[in-house]
Design a protein around this motif. Structure first.
Motif, mmCIF file in Angstrom:
data_model
loop_
_atom_site.group_PDB
_atom_site.id
_atom_site.type_symbol
_atom_site.label_atom_id
_atom_site.label_comp_id
_atom_site.label_asym_id
_atom_site.label_seq_id
_atom_site.Cartn_x
_atom_site.Cartn_y
_atom_site.Cartn_z
ATOM 1 N N LEU A 1 0.815 -1.226 0.000
ATOM 2 C CA LEU A 1 0.000 0.000 0.000
ATOM 3 C C LEU A 1 0.845 1.270 0.000
ATOM 4 C CD1 LEU A 1 -2.722 -1.002 2.630
ATOM 5 C CD2 LEU A 1 -3.098 -0.651 0.210
ATOM 6 N N GLY A 2 2.013 1.214 0.596
ATOM 7 C CA GLY A 2 2.828 2.415 0.751
ATOM 8 C C GLY A 2 2.517 3.092 2.079
ATOM 9 N N GLU A 3 3.414 3.981 2.518
ATOM 10 C CA GLU A 3 3.315 4.588 3.853
ATOM 11 C C GLU A 3 2.042 5.411 4.040
ATOM 12 O OE1 GLU A 3 6.974 6.723 4.120
ATOM 13 O OE2 GLU A 3 8.200 4.906 4.329
ATOM 14 N N LYS B 1 -3.528 6.157 6.254
ATOM 15 C CA LYS B 1 -4.892 6.685 6.037
ATOM 16 C C LYS B 1 -5.958 5.609 5.878
ATOM 17 C CE LYS B 1 -3.460 11.114 4.122
ATOM 18 N NZ LYS B 1 -3.384 11.959 2.919
ATOM 19 N N GLU B 2 -5.560 4.416 5.448
ATOM 20 C CA GLU B 2 -6.566 3.378 5.196
ATOM 21 C C GLU B 2 -6.414 2.153 6.117
ATOM 22 O OE1 GLU B 2 -6.873 2.372 0.987
ATOM 23 O OE2 GLU B 2 -6.096 4.365 0.493
ATOM 24 N N LEU B 3 -5.184 1.637 6.159
ATOM 25 C CA LEU B 3 -4.987 0.379 6.890
ATOM 26 C C LEU B 3 -5.144 0.553 8.400
ATOM 27 C CD1 LEU B 3 -4.266 -2.601 6.855
ATOM 28 C CD2 LEU B 3 -1.853 -1.998 6.776
ATOM 29 N N ILE B 4 -4.470 1.567 8.968
ATOM 30 C CA ILE B 4 -4.516 1.759 10.431
ATOM 31 C C ILE B 4 -5.942 2.079 10.906
ATOM 32 C CG2 ILE B 4 -3.597 3.062 12.403
ATOM 33 C CD1 ILE B 4 -1.581 1.094 11.078
ATOM 34 N N VAL C 1 4.654 3.071 8.512
ATOM 35 C CA VAL C 1 3.763 4.249 8.529
ATOM 36 C C VAL C 1 4.527 5.537 8.245
ATOM 37 C CG1 VAL C 1 2.054 3.223 10.073
ATOM 38 C CG2 VAL C 1 3.968 4.492 11.056
ATOM 39 N N GLY C 2 5.821 5.404 7.942
ATOM 40 C CA GLY C 2 6.596 6.604 7.598
ATOM 41 C C GLY C 2 7.616 6.986 8.647
ATOM 42 N N GLY C 3 7.984 6.065 9.524
ATOM 43 C CA GLY C 3 9.023 6.335 10.529
ATOM 44 C C GLY C 3 8.476 6.982 11.783
ATOM 45 N N VAL C 4 9.410 7.445 12.647
ATOM 46 C CA VAL C 4 9.026 7.954 13.978
ATOM 47 C C VAL C 4 8.147 9.200 13.916
ATOM 48 C CG1 VAL C 4 10.943 6.953 15.280
ATOM 49 C CG2 VAL C 4 11.262 9.139 14.145
ATOM 50 N N GLU C 5 8.238 9.974 12.829
ATOM 51 C CA GLU C 5 7.396 11.194 12.701
ATOM 52 C C GLU C 5 5.912 10.842 12.722
ATOM 53 O OE1 GLU C 5 9.859 10.468 10.614
ATOM 54 O OE2 GLU C 5 11.366 12.026 11.019
#
Length: 587
Positions: free
Chosen positions: A40-42, A47-50, A78-82
């Motif tokens: 899916l990508g980060e 936005k969808e999976l979580i 999910v895109g790292g610690v940010e």
């Protein structure tokens, strides 16, 4: 359009599988969350999976536990610690469910994520999760919150820290025992993050309340906090606040609390220092060693060596040794077993004279104990005593008992003796070994228990390595080869195994002249099991022997076996022939 459909496919499959009635399919989809997140990508994962996982109301604990575990390692997806904070929402929900294993896994994952988050994000996102859980209406949320304070506290501002300390104090006085248990269990971790000034004033006060709880399950968890707090406080504060609690706990009406004290006491001694230990904790420990409950005596006996290491030899001899003597004849076999597993470690602590005078009689009585585990635990630690009293005294006092145990009716005791023989041989030296233990090593090759015969064969190999091929040729090989004519085929198989193990140690010359003819002769045995073991042994001898000898002796023997009426004999003979050909080609 096809591209859009393709990009939606992973999430569609996940949703379908998560809603499937079969638990294995739902579980499988959860285990593949990381694969789906990569597809899916980060951004779409955030936005969808979580959100989808946050709304998932699966009622199967196994699925929820797997989800809690997966989310703990989800930060990179999910895109790292940010963006790590987006994972807190589904985990917060999981931290409130009824099943303990799901909550524990959710708290573990929350801690793992919190440890990676930036300070600002912890204050903005993590601390609110902790306070929401701590004020949750249902006790499960409050239980989970207790395990998160040590992550939230260090990053908070002073005012927020004060609020968190107050909230934790309330949790320690919660109406539900389960919450107070969780608070008591996590107090040590939380206290480690609190400043020294607040530690003395507030945390010690919280601790005092827990130690007076009417539930023994809370008090016994408070015992764990004693050692943790004792190490954090300065010595004088530890003596003033923690020591009296431990002394009271050692006389607690609940045996479970006293059991925990027996397990933790030596750690507190390290924090309290030598003088308070001698004055207050030694009497407490002596009480535990003489406790009415066997479980408490087991825990105390198991720590006797660690406790003695903290004391001076004089104090140990004066106060602890009389209790050890009593425990060596305790009515509970498990107490004696716990003592036997550690008592050998007391020898270096007490020194040579005290060991000879006071410990040796105890060792001997435990070596003759009717319960096999007690004898076993003593045997496995004999080397610790040898370092202190020397081999002469060991051989005079303990060796007769060891020889007696070599014929023990419990095979596990005989096995422990066999495994100890090479070490004993190294310490006794070759001459003494030949006189006292040589015959035993041969006797074990014809034991009724397979594990003993197998260990005996390995033992001969280790002895040959220790004393060298010349000694083995004189003292082991002739006696081993004599036994190849034993009427029982199982014993003949043990001899073949021993030959296979000894050959690499003895070298090609002795193997070729002495061992190989015996193996080849055994290929004429009437029992198929012997014949296919001959094939296995010959295969193991190929790398050791000269190539021309292998061609002349090994191959004809294996070819004959490969035409045997028995299917297993043919199978192993053909395997050996293939291995033989491969080795010859490669060389």
């Amino acid at each position: 359009m096809a591209t859009v459909d393709q990009s939606l496919y992973p999430i569609t499959v996940l949703i379908d599988e998560l809603k499937n009635e079969e638990i294995p399919l739902r579980l499988n989809s959860i285990r593949k969350l990381s694969t789906i997140a990569r597809a899916l990508g980060e951004e779409r994962t955030r936005k969808e999976l979580i959100p989808f996982l946050s709304e998932n109301n699966d009622d199967e604990d196994e699925v929820l536990q797997a989800m809690a575990e997966e989310l703990g390692v989800f930060v990179p997806y999910v895109g790292g610690v940010e963006h790590a904070h987006v994972l807190l929402t589904p985990l917060e929900t999981l931290a409130t469910v009824e099943e303990t294993c799901v909550r524990d896994k959710a708290v573990e994952s929350l801690c793992r994520i919190g440890a990676q988050m930036k300070e600002k994000d912890i204050v903005d996102y993590f601390v609110p999760v902790v306070t929401r859980l701590a004020s949750g209406e249902w006790f499960t949320a409050r239980v989970s919150s207790c395990g998160l304070f040590h992550i939230a506290y260090p990053s908070a501002a002073d005012q927020l820290k004060a609020e968190l300390r107050i909230v934790y104090g309330h949790l320690c006085q919660d109406d539900m025992p389960m919450v107070r248990r969780a608070a008591a269990s996590n107090l040590g971790k939380f206290a480690a993050t609190v400043e020294q000034s607040h530690l003395k004033k507030e945390i010690v006060s919280i601790f005092d309340n827990l130690t007076q709880d009417d539930q023994d399950s809370v008090r016994l968890l408070a015992v764990e906090g004693c050692a943790a707090l004792g190490k954090l406080l300065e010595t004088q504060d530890c003596v003033a606040h923690i020591l009296p609690v431990i002394v009271n706990f050692s006389q607690d009406k609940s045996w479970r609390v006293r059991y925990m004290v027996a397990n933790q006491l030596y750690e507190l001694c390290e924090a309290a220092g030598p003088e308070p230990t001698r004055a207050d904790l030694v009497p407490a420990y002596v009480r535990l060693l003489r406790d009415n409950e066997a479980e408490v005596r087991i825990a105390a006996a198991g720590k006797v060596t660690k406790f003695c290491r903290i004391l001076s030899p004089q104090v140990a001899i004066q106060h602890i040794l009389p209790c050890v003597k009593e425990l060596s004849s305790d009515s509970s076999q498990h107490v004696r077993s716990a003592l036997a597993s550690v008592i050998m470690g007391m020898a270096p602590v007490l020194g040579k004279d005290a060991t000879i005078e006071q410990l040796l009689p105890i060792f001997l009585s435990l070596l003759k104990d009717e319960f096999p585990d007690v004898r076993l635990n003593i045997i496995s630690k004999l080397d610790e005593v040898n370092q202190v009293i020397g081999i002469d005294l060991l051989s005079q006092s303990l060796l007769p008992a060891i020889v007696e145990l070599a014929e023990d009716r419990h095979w596990r005791v005989r096995l422990a003796i066999i495994e100890y023989i090479p070490l004993l041989a190294r310490q006794l030296g070759v001459g003494f070994f030949d006189d006292k233990l040589g015959a035993l090593c041969m006797q074990w090759l014809e034991d009724k228990v397979y594990s003993i015969r197998e260990a005996a064969a390995n033992n001969l190999k280790r002895l040959a390595e220790e004393f060298g091929p010349e000694w083995a040729m004189q003292h082991i090989i002739p006696q081993v080869l004599e036994k190849i004519n034993n009427p029982h085929y199982l014993y003949r198989m043990t001899i073949l195994q021993a030959i296979s193990l000894l050959a690499p140690v003895m070298g090609p010359e002795i193997t070729c002249q002495t061992l190989l003819p015996v193996v080849v002769n055994s290929s004429k045995d009437r029992v198929p099991n012997i014949k296919f073991n001959v094939a296995k042994v010959l295969q193991s001898l190929v790398p050791i022997l000269d190539q021309s000898l292998a061609e002349k002796t090994l191959k004809p023997c294996l070819e004959e076996l490969s035409e045997d009426p028995d299917v297993d004999v043919r199978y192993y003979a053909k395997q050996a022939l293939q291995a033989c050909d491969q080795i010859m080609v490669s060389s």
